[in-house]
Design an enzyme around this catalytic site. Structure first.
Site, PDB file in Angstrom:
ATOM      1  N   HIS A  29       2.103   0.856  -0.132  1.00 32.65           N
ATOM      2  CA  HIS A  29       3.322  -0.053  -0.520  1.00 32.65           C
ATOM      3  C   HIS A  29       2.930  -1.215  -0.087  1.00 32.65           C
ATOM      4  O   HIS A  29       2.442  -1.298   1.036  1.00 32.65           O
ATOM      5  CB  HIS A  29       4.548   0.477  -0.139  1.00 32.65           C
ATOM      6  CG  HIS A  29       5.816  -0.570  -0.298  1.00 32.65           C
ATOM      7  ND1 HIS A  29       6.322  -0.952  -1.541  1.00 32.65           N
ATOM      8  CD2 HIS A  29       6.283  -1.170   0.723  1.00 32.65           C
ATOM      9  CE1 HIS A  29       7.370  -1.938  -1.241  1.00 32.65           C
ATOM     10  NE2 HIS A  29       7.232  -2.130   0.112  1.00 32.65           N
ATOM     11  N   CYS A  71       3.912  -3.108  -6.725  1.00 34.44           N
ATOM     12  CA  CYS A  71       3.865  -3.718  -5.328  1.00 34.44           C
ATOM     13  C   CYS A  71       2.474  -3.772  -4.617  1.00 34.44           C
ATOM     14  O   CYS A  71       2.387  -4.519  -3.905  1.00 34.44           O
ATOM     15  CB  CYS A  71       4.917  -3.095  -4.663  1.00 34.44           C
ATOM     16  SG  CYS A  71       4.349  -1.387  -3.824  1.00 34.44           S
TER      17      CYS A  71
END
Length: 105
Positions: free
Chosen positions: A33, A105
């Protein structure tokens, strides 16, 4: 990111989403992430949320912080940033635009 005489630092924070990253990261793989910190907030992109911000950088529920990369200096104002984020949300990074492989992301 901290303020300098020339602008505001842009920082990219990377997080591990799986304990397997301990083995995968050294060979360039893994489940990650990321978030961009600027003006003391961290911005990211997720399914169902689109671009969102957090006022506590480097603190992501369900993820373990790995590292930060310096991405340079942002010379715009906070108003400029808000306008640019709004445009991104409306054009390509809204709540329904997330895709696990093509736009994440």
């Amino acid at each position: 990111g901290g303020r300098t005489r020339m602008g505001t630092k842009i920082l990219l924070h990377v997080y591990d989403l799986s304990p397997a990253n301990s083995y995968l990261y050294p060979v360039g793989l893994g489940l990650h992430h990321s978030g961009v910190e600027i003006f003391g907030s961290e911005y990211s992109f997720a399914s169902g949320a689109g671009i969102f911000d957090s006022s506590t950088p480097r603190d992501v529920p369900g993820a373990m912080y790995r590292e930060t990369h310096d991405f340079g200096i942002y010379t715009g104002s906070m108003s400029d940033l808000r306008r640019e984020l709004s445009e991104l949300k409306n054009e390509r990074f809204g709540p329904d635009d997330y895709h696990l492989l093509r736009r994440n992301c």
